[in-house]
Design a protein around this motif. Structure first.
Motif, PDB file in Angstrom:
ATOM      1  N   PHE A   1     -25.071   6.185  14.414  1.00 23.12           N
ATOM      2  CA  PHE A   1     -24.440   6.549  13.102  1.00 23.12           C
ATOM      3  C   PHE A   1     -23.899   7.777  13.248  1.00 23.12           C
ATOM      4  CE2 PHE A   1     -27.532   3.397  11.806  1.00 23.12           C
ATOM      5  CZ  PHE A   1     -26.723   2.511  10.792  1.00 23.12           C
TER       6      PHE A   1
ATOM      7  N   GLN B   1     -22.814  10.682  10.722  1.00 18.54           N
ATOM      8  CA  GLN B   1     -23.292  11.227   9.581  1.00 18.54           C
ATOM      9  C   GLN B   1     -22.546  12.624   9.320  1.00 18.54           C
ATOM     10  OE1 GLN B   1     -27.579  11.009   8.973  1.00 18.54           O
ATOM     11  NE2 GLN B   1     -27.171   9.125   7.904  1.00 18.54           N
TER      12      GLN B   1
ATOM     13  N   VAL C   1     -29.669   5.137  16.922  1.00 16.54           N
ATOM     14  CA  VAL C   1     -30.775   4.630  16.347  1.00 16.54           C
ATOM     15  C   VAL C   1     -31.392   3.469  17.227  1.00 16.54           C
ATOM     16  CG1 VAL C   1     -30.451   4.926  13.933  1.00 16.54           C
ATOM     17  CG2 VAL C   1     -29.115   3.255  14.993  1.00 16.54           C
TER      18      VAL C   1
ATOM     19  N   SER D   1     -41.456  -1.191  10.744  1.00 20.08           N
ATOM     20  CA  SER D   1     -40.397  -0.926   9.850  1.00 20.08           C
ATOM     21  C   SER D   1     -39.517   0.314  10.188  1.00 20.08           C
ATOM     22  CB  SER D   1     -40.857  -0.588   8.525  1.00 20.08           C
ATOM     23  OG  SER D   1     -39.880  -0.571   7.425  1.00 20.08           O
ATOM     24  N   GLY D   2     -37.992   0.260  10.314  1.00 17.68           N
ATOM     25  CA  GLY D   2     -37.249   1.300  10.650  1.00 17.68           C
ATOM     26  C   GLY D   2     -37.269   1.428  12.033  1.00 17.68           C
ATOM     27  N   SER D   3     -37.650   0.469  12.845  1.00 19.20           N
ATOM     28  CA  SER D   3     -37.447   0.800  14.320  1.00 19.20           C
ATOM     29  C   SER D   3     -36.099   0.334  14.732  1.00 19.20           C
ATOM     30  CB  SER D   3     -38.471   0.071  15.009  1.00 19.20           C
ATOM     31  OG  SER D   3     -38.304  -1.452  14.715  1.00 19.20           O
ATOM     32  N   GLY D   4     -35.264  -0.373  13.850  1.00 16.64           N
ATOM     33  CA  GLY D   4     -33.829  -0.709  14.311  1.00 16.64           C
ATOM     34  C   GLY D   4     -33.748  -2.194  14.709  1.00 16.64           C
ATOM     35  N   LYS D   5     -34.710  -3.141  13.923  1.00 21.52           N
ATOM     36  CA  LYS D   5     -34.739  -4.417  14.352  1.00 21.52           C
ATOM     37  C   LYS D   5     -33.397  -5.109  13.527  1.00 21.52           C
ATOM     38  CE  LYS D   5     -38.497  -5.287  12.582  1.00 21.52           C
ATOM     39  NZ  LYS D   5     -38.962  -4.034  11.744  1.00 21.52           N
ATOM     40  N   SER D   6     -33.044  -4.850  12.279  1.00 18.64           N
ATOM     41  CA  SER D   6     -31.979  -5.339  11.680  1.00 18.64           C
ATOM     42  C   SER D   6     -30.801  -4.872  12.090  1.00 18.64           C
ATOM     43  CB  SER D   6     -32.117  -5.049  10.079  1.00 18.64           C
ATOM     44  OG  SER D   6     -33.339  -5.597   9.308  1.00 18.64           O
ATOM     45  N   LEU D   7     -30.579  -3.734  12.761  1.00 19.84           N
ATOM     46  CA  LEU D   7     -29.330  -3.439  13.140  1.00 19.84           C
ATOM     47  C   LEU D   7     -28.992  -3.993  14.424  1.00 19.84           C
ATOM     48  CD1 LEU D   7     -29.713   0.596  12.548  1.00 19.84           C
ATOM     49  CD2 LEU D   7     -28.285  -0.909  11.623  1.00 19.84           C
TER      50      LEU D   7
ATOM     51  N   GLN E   1     -32.621 -10.842   6.208  1.00 17.13           N
ATOM     52  CA  GLN E   1     -33.850 -10.357   6.058  1.00 17.13           C
ATOM     53  C   GLN E   1     -34.283 -10.425   4.570  1.00 17.13           C
ATOM     54  OE1 GLN E   1     -34.546  -6.321   7.211  1.00 17.13           O
ATOM     55  NE2 GLN E   1     -36.816  -6.304   6.523  1.00 17.13           N
TER      56      GLN E   1
HETATM   57  N1  LIG Z   1     -25.908   3.210   7.447  1.00 20.37           N
HETATM   58  C1  LIG Z   1     -26.956   3.850   8.079  1.00 20.37           C
HETATM   59  N2  LIG Z   1     -26.662   5.062   8.010  1.00 20.37           N
HETATM   60  C2  LIG Z   1     -27.664   5.757   8.923  1.00 20.37           C
HETATM   61  N3  LIG Z   1     -28.898   5.298   9.211  1.00 20.37           N
HETATM   62  C3  LIG Z   1     -29.133   4.204   9.000  1.00 20.37           C
HETATM   63  C4  LIG Z   1     -28.019   3.243   8.361  1.00 20.37           C
HETATM   64  N4  LIG Z   1     -28.619   1.925   8.374  1.00 20.37           N
HETATM   65  C5  LIG Z   1     -29.917   1.807   8.991  1.00 20.37           C
HETATM   66  N5  LIG Z   1     -30.030   3.301   9.307  1.00 20.37           N
HETATM   67  C6  LIG Z   1     -31.261   3.647   9.998  1.00 20.37           C
HETATM   68  O1  LIG Z   1     -31.409   2.751  11.202  1.00 20.37           O
HETATM   69  C7  LIG Z   1     -32.992   2.785  11.475  1.00 20.37           C
HETATM   70  C8  LIG Z   1     -33.287   1.323  11.591  1.00 20.37           C
HETATM   71  O2  LIG Z   1     -32.974   0.419  10.706  1.00 20.37           O
HETATM   72  P1  LIG Z   1     -33.039  -1.164  10.592  1.00 20.37           P
HETATM   73  O3  LIG Z   1     -32.748  -1.591   8.999  1.00 20.37           O
HETATM   74  O4  LIG Z   1     -32.523  -1.830  11.684  1.00 20.37           O
HETATM   75  O5  LIG Z   1     -34.749  -1.129  10.564  1.00 20.37           O
HETATM   76  P2  LIG Z   1     -35.725  -2.381  10.554  1.00 20.37           P
HETATM   77  O6  LIG Z   1     -36.426  -2.282  12.066  1.00 20.37           O
HETATM   78  O7  LIG Z   1     -34.995  -3.680  10.305  1.00 20.37           O
HETATM   79  O8  LIG Z   1     -36.650  -2.078   9.458  1.00 20.37           O
HETATM   80  P3  LIG Z   1     -37.440  -3.148   8.339  1.00 20.37           P
HETATM   81  O9  LIG Z   1     -38.580  -3.762   9.192  1.00 20.37           O
HETATM   82  O10 LIG Z   1     -37.729  -2.211   7.183  1.00 20.37           O
HETATM   83  O11 LIG Z   1     -36.242  -4.114   8.017  1.00 20.37           O
HETATM   84  C9  LIG Z   1     -33.752   3.093  10.036  1.00 20.37           C
HETATM   85  O12 LIG Z   1     -34.341   4.449  10.412  1.00 20.37           O
HETATM   86  C10 LIG Z   1     -32.465   3.700   9.118  1.00 20.37           C
HETATM   87  O13 LIG Z   1     -32.892   4.622   8.333  1.00 20.37           O
END
Ligand SMILES: Nc1ncnc2c1ncn2[C@@H]1O[C@H](COP(=O)(O)OP(=O)(O)OP(=O)(O)O)[C@@H](O)[C@H]1O
Ligand SMILES: [Mg+2]
Lengths: 331, 317
Positions: free
Chosen positions: B25, B27, B39, B59-65, B109
């Motif tokens: 990202f 920022q 990320v 949570s927050g490990s980047g799975k959704s991304l 999700q």
């Molecule tokens: N638009 C954004 N700008 C900056 N950072 C972001 C953005 N979207 C997500 N992140 C960061 O990327 C990281 C991974 O986010 P992600 O949503 O993929 O997590 P996740 O593994 O799906 O978590 P969860 O289990 O809560 O869904 C997080 O630390 C989040 O803060």
């Protein structure tokens, strides 16, 4: 369900009655506190000087000067509740007739402006949001911001100058052609004369609804719902048709019905500029001329309109929004 | 657990290959200072037809991304690098835009992804009104154990679990080859979660490739053919479900810690927390919490094959 609605209706009726009572009392008090002396204003210093004491006393009685305000208010209220709005002191006609004429003039204008500004504002707001940050958005946003910081009467004067004075394509005022008998006035004439004031009102009305719709639509565009719609391969058009439109329309409807008060308020100024003989102009002359019965009636009718607008918005929301219509009852 | 020989027959062709995927990202801090947040680093995953691969991470490990990257729906301030291959050809942006929603589908999700003002039925079939879609709609509802009348209901009239199933239904309404399910079970009670997982197992058994993203390791173990463990944007290990029978057959210290935290294995929680992306340093992301940490761990760690799996650790054996 039926009981619920009955209760709701009862509450609303109670509210409108309270609102009317409060509005009438405040209007009455303001009129009584007004520094304008009805005799000076309507009869004139010179005429008064040449009158006998009896004549002046008669006039004072006619204009309600020096009467006990409480008694005067109560007698007015009693008549009003019976459906008698009294006689207009300025027009020397029943208030009911005066209002019927003025309101029909104004309604044409108000309805046109309201519908136009609602539809155009909504469409422009959607367009701006769909092209957020790009040229269409910047033009629409710029327009809205300029218009909302422009005084209505100034815009009215500008349009008057443009179309009435320079281009001479539209009349500069009134609701009918000058020098034509009432019977000879066609609907075309009336529309022709209403164009400029209605345009002014529409132009100013657009910006509010457009900006709100844009805001809402941008929120929708950034929602999970739209992200998912994209992930499902839906086109921009499908996204708008199935998700954007409905979700943006609901708040726009509420706003549009609530904005009736603004259009009403704006019409007072605009009618003044265009010497358009509508309710707004009548309100101004009634206020300046101390025509108590007329002003009271106009105030009450206006507040009834505003209340009605909000009430309808509520009702429509309930019909259109399934979350309210089906009210949490599970299938 | 599935019979290995049968599986090997089905999972012949590679469906999706993700190689060296990086997501970052851009920022702006205090308006002008630009910084790049990385990320996801060097992610490698492969999914075959008829295979259910689980990506497990907290949570927050980047799975959704990861899911969003495949579908090209990352936020505008994100950028990605790496190689995506689908059915043997590069998955370009043009190609994914054509395929998403039909061949490649996402089960998102959040149930907030459903349109609150659209009825369930039309929502399942993207508003299509033809007879085939109508039939498809009712057969999906039936398959998911939802009453047919629900197609006339709005999402707010359904429970959370029912809405979850509707989201899965949106995937079934297409004829997908690849399903990416992002956390399909949170907030569901175990019996329903089990059932939901079974839907995905069924899809895989019909030849669909399924990428199941979850934070629930136990659930993943029950259905997956392979488990990829995700930690702070890194794939730290790829293992078979059988490897989770004993701690010793696992490879990465983080996976072993996850194993020890499971109820049947002693319930020992791992001390510390996953580092937030902006605090990540070059080198092993697990370094802070690892007992085997040495100087060498602060360099970039390669992802290497180990015992029919992969690991990103210098000392795994
Ligand atoms: N638009 C954004 N700008 C900056 N950072 C972001 C953005 N979207 C997500 N992140 C960061 O990327 C990281 C991974 O986010 P992600 O949503 O993929 O997590 P996740 O593994 O799906 O978590 P969860 O289990 O809560 O869904 C997080 O630390 C989040 O803060
Ligand atoms: Mg997520």
């Amino acid at each position: 369900m039926a009981k619920h609605w009955g209760q709701h209706l009862l509450k609303q009726i109670l509210r409108v009655m309270l609102l009317m009572a409060a509005t009438s009392i405040v209007t009455f008090m303001l009129m009584k506190l007004s520094p304008i002396d009805p005799l000076q204003a309507n009869v004139g210093q010179n005429a008064l000087g040449s009158m006998s004491q009896e004549q002046i006393a008669k006039l004072r009685e006619y204009w309600g000067v020096g009467a006990d305000p409480v008694k005067q208010y109560l007698s007015w209220a009693k008549d009003f509740c019976r459906g008698d709005m009294g006689i207009s002191l300025l027009y020397r006609q029943p208030v009911r007739n005066v209002i019927a004429v003025k309101l029909s003039n104004s309604l044409l204008l108000l309805a046109f402006a309201w519908v136009m500004s609602g539809i155009l504002g909504f469409l422009l707001g959607i367009l701006a949001a769909m092209y957020q940050g790009r040229l269409p958005d910047r033009i629409i946003k710029g327009y809205c911001i300029i218009i909302s910081s422009t005084p209505t009467f100034w815009l009215a004067l500008l349009l008057l100058l443009c179309f009435g004075v320079w281009l001479k394509v539209l009349p500069i005022g009134l609701s009918v052609p000058i020098g034509v008998e009432a019977a000879g006035v066609t609907l075309g004439d009336r529309i022709y004369h209403a164009i400029l004031p209605a345009l002014t009102l529409s132009i100013t009305g657009i910006s509010n609804i457009a900006l709100h719709t844009r805001e809402k639509m941008i929120e929708i565009m950034e929602s999970d719902m739209v992200l998912f719609s994209k992930a499902r391969g839906e086109s921009r058009w499908a996204m708008f048709r199935y998700h954007g439109f409905r979700n943006a329309l609901l708040p726009a409807i509420t706003l549009q019905f609530a904005s009736i008060s603004e259009i009403f308020g704006g019409s007072v100024l605009v009618e003044q500029v265009f010497s358009y003989p509508g309710l707004g102009q009548a309100a101004v002359s009634a206020g300046l001329g101390s025509d108590l019965p007329l002003l009271m009636a106009i105030t009450l009718i206006s507040s009834a309109f505003v209340f009605g607008g909000n009430f309808l918005a509520d009702l429509l929301y309930g019909i259109i929004d399934p979350r309210i219509r089906r009210g949490g009852q599970h299938i | 657990m599935k019979d290995m020989t049968e599986q090997n027959v089905i999972k012949s062709t590679s469906l999706l290959t993700i190689e060296h995927l990086n997501i970052s990202f851009t920022q702006y801090e205090s308006g002008i200072h630009r910084r790049v947040l990385s990320v996801i680093q060097d992610l490698n995953v492969q999914i075959h037809t008829g295979e259910l691969v689980a990506i497990v991470g907290s949570s927050g490990s980047g799975k959704s991304l990861l899911a969003h990257a495949v579908l090209d729906i990352l936020p505008y301030n994100a950028s990605m690098e790496g190689k995506l291959n689908y059915c043997g050809m590069p998955l370009t942006k043009d190609r994914i835009r054509r395929l998403r929603g039909s061949e490649i589908v996402l089960v998102p999700q959040s149930i907030g992804c459903l349109d609150p003002l659209m009825k369930i039925g039309p929502q399942l079939v993207k508003g299509r009104k033809d007879a085939a879609s109508k039939r498809c709609m009712s057969s999906i509802l039936h398959y998911l154990g939802l009453e047919e009348e629900l197609s006339d209901a709005y999402p707010f009239e359904l429970s959370g679990g029912m809405n979850r199933r509707v989201l899965i239904g949106t995937a079934l309404a297409e004829q997908p080859k690849l399903v990416i399910a992002d956390e399909p079970t949170p907030g569901l009670d175990p019996a329903i979660a089990d059932r939901v997982i079974k839907y995905f197992r069924d899809m895989a058994d019909q030849g669909i490739g399924v990428l199941l993203i979850t934070h629930d390791l136990e659930l993943a173990l029950r259905a997956a053919d392979r488990i990829v463990v995700f930690y702070a944007g890194n794939t730290v290990e790829e293992a078979l479900p059988e490897d989770f029978r004993n701690e010793s057959s696992l490879r990465h210290p983080y996976t072993k810690a996850l194993w020890r935290a499971m109820p049947q294995n002693g319930f020992q929680p791992l001390a510390g927390t996953q580092p937030y992306v902006r605090d990540l340093k070059e080198g092993c992301p697990f370094a802070d919490r690892c007992s085997m940490y040495t100087e060498a761990c602060s360099q970039k760690i390669p992802y290497r094959a180990l015992r029919s799996g992969y690991v990103r650790c210098l000392y795994a054996e």
